[in-house]
Design a protein around this motif. Sequence first.
Motif, PDB file in Angstrom:
ATOM      1  N   SER A  42      24.673  -5.632 -11.667  1.00  0.00           N
ATOM      2  CA  SER A  42      24.278  -4.311 -12.158  1.00  0.00           C
ATOM      3  C   SER A  42      22.972  -3.859 -11.526  1.00  0.00           C
ATOM      4  O   SER A  42      22.151  -4.669 -11.094  1.00  0.00           O
ATOM      5  N   GLU A  43      22.790  -2.552 -11.500  1.00  0.00           N
ATOM      6  CA  GLU A  43      21.516  -1.973 -11.074  1.00  0.00           C
ATOM      7  C   GLU A  43      21.023  -1.062 -12.184  1.00  0.00           C
ATOM      8  O   GLU A  43      21.046   0.155 -12.067  1.00  0.00           O
ATOM      9  N   SER A  44      20.633  -1.683 -13.283  1.00  0.00           N
ATOM     10  CA  SER A  44      20.292  -0.917 -14.484  1.00  0.00           C
ATOM     11  C   SER A  44      18.820  -1.017 -14.861  1.00  0.00           C
ATOM     12  O   SER A  44      18.253  -0.078 -15.405  1.00  0.00           O
ATOM     13  N   HIS A  45      18.207  -2.156 -14.586  1.00  0.00           N
ATOM     14  CA  HIS A  45      16.818  -2.383 -14.995  1.00  0.00           C
ATOM     15  C   HIS A  45      15.979  -2.708 -13.754  1.00  0.00           C
ATOM     16  O   HIS A  45      16.275  -3.682 -13.058  1.00  0.00           O
ATOM     17  N   PHE A  46      14.960  -1.919 -13.542  1.00  0.00           N
ATOM     18  CA  PHE A  46      14.112  -2.135 -12.374  1.00  0.00           C
ATOM     19  C   PHE A  46      12.648  -2.217 -12.771  1.00  0.00           C
ATOM     20  O   PHE A  46      12.230  -1.663 -13.788  1.00  0.00           O
ATOM     21  N   LYS A  47      11.912  -2.917 -11.941  1.00  0.00           N
ATOM     22  CA  LYS A  47      10.455  -2.914 -12.055  1.00  0.00           C
ATOM     23  C   LYS A  47       9.897  -2.356 -10.755  1.00  0.00           C
ATOM     24  O   LYS A  47      10.327  -2.761  -9.672  1.00  0.00           O
ATOM     25  N   VAL A  48       8.989  -1.419 -10.888  1.00  0.00           N
ATOM     26  CA  VAL A  48       8.382  -0.804  -9.713  1.00  0.00           C
ATOM     27  C   VAL A  48       6.876  -1.001  -9.768  1.00  0.00           C
ATOM     28  O   VAL A  48       6.241  -0.726 -10.784  1.00  0.00           O
ATOM     29  N   VAL A  49       6.331  -1.514  -8.705  1.00  0.00           N
ATOM     30  CA  VAL A  49       4.875  -1.572  -8.543  1.00  0.00           C
ATOM     31  C   VAL A  49       4.552  -0.634  -7.389  1.00  0.00           C
ATOM     32  O   VAL A  49       5.057  -0.819  -6.278  1.00  0.00           O
ATOM     33  N   LEU A  50       3.761   0.381  -7.677  1.00  0.00           N
ATOM     34  CA  LEU A  50       3.545   1.447  -6.699  1.00  0.00           C
ATOM     35  C   LEU A  50       2.052   1.734  -6.592  1.00  0.00           C
ATOM     36  O   LEU A  50       1.393   2.046  -7.590  1.00  0.00           O
ATOM     37  N   VAL A  51       1.540   1.581  -5.385  1.00  0.00           N
ATOM     38  CA  VAL A  51       0.122   1.833  -5.133  1.00  0.00           C
ATOM     39  C   VAL A  51       0.030   3.027  -4.192  1.00  0.00           C
ATOM     40  O   VAL A  51       0.571   2.982  -3.088  1.00  0.00           O
ATOM     41  N   SER A  52      -0.584   4.095  -4.662  1.00  0.00           N
ATOM     42  CA  SER A  52      -0.616   5.307  -3.850  1.00  0.00           C
ATOM     43  C   SER A  52      -1.902   6.092  -4.083  1.00  0.00           C
ATOM     44  O   SER A  52      -2.422   6.152  -5.207  1.00  0.00           O
ATOM     45  N   GLU A  53      -2.347   6.714  -3.036  1.00  0.00           N
ATOM     46  CA  GLU A  53      -3.506   7.608  -3.103  1.00  0.00           C
ATOM     47  C   GLU A  53      -3.242   8.769  -4.066  1.00  0.00           C
ATOM     48  O   GLU A  53      -4.174   9.293  -4.675  1.00  0.00           O
ATOM     49  N   VAL A  83      10.033  -2.885  -5.430  1.00  0.00           N
ATOM     50  CA  VAL A  83      11.126  -2.438  -6.305  1.00  0.00           C
ATOM     51  C   VAL A  83      11.973  -3.674  -6.589  1.00  0.00           C
ATOM     52  O   VAL A  83      12.640  -4.199  -5.699  1.00  0.00           O
ATOM     53  N   VAL A  84      11.896  -4.156  -7.828  1.00  0.00           N
ATOM     54  CA  VAL A  84      12.566  -5.409  -8.183  1.00  0.00           C
ATOM     55  C   VAL A  84      13.712  -5.103  -9.140  1.00  0.00           C
ATOM     56  O   VAL A  84      13.513  -4.426 -10.158  1.00  0.00           O
TER      57      VAL A  84
END
Lengths: 107, 105
Positions: free
Chosen positions: B35-46, B22-23
């Motif tokens: 600010s905490e307005s724009h995020f990048k999420v890389v999510l690896v899940s079954e 979570v960047v």
Amino acid sequence: MDIMDTIKQQIEENDVILYMKGSPNAPQCGFSMRTSQAVMECGQRFAYVDVLSNPDIRTNLPKYANWPTFPQLWVKGELVGGCDIVTEMHENGELKTLIESAATPAE
Amino acid sequence: MKIQTAITQKLEQHFSPAHLEVVNESHMHSVPPGSESHFKVVLVSENFAGLRQVPRHQQVYKVLADEMAGEVHALALHTYSPEEWQATGMAPDSPQCLGGSKADQ
């Protein structure tokens, strides 16, 4: 007309429609720019709606779509995705295939 | 860091990720420092195995509905099943800002 009906009609009547911030020639957001460029590179005509100048659509399309952000690309009445999905599909060639199969042939 | 922590915790709880990033990318956009307005999420899940991208993203948006309705303005999402992640190994970069958030102020 109710705003949800307007949205439904736009999505049903346009085989390829992009909801974005700004226009393809003057995008107002990096995500919208990247997405509209990918769609333009497919070489077919497409409709777009600038949600910054249509606040009702900006408020209500996320509810209709179960998708909270823009841009949103819709093809043949179905949500294809936002920037991340469209960019990935553009890079692997799926986007061009999809849009060519959906777009009304040029006359 | 409050929203970033909440996003991380919710995704960990719901997706038991094999890999999670979570960047906070807000500094790349036209918002005030911190600010905490724009995020990048890389999510690896079954959970994502066999699912198309739209339902994957919809699952994430549902889990983060409170954050998306609040301060979070953009969420770049890169979702993989463990097998896909093994084959790819990295997520693409997010685009630069063009200043559209200024229209909101």
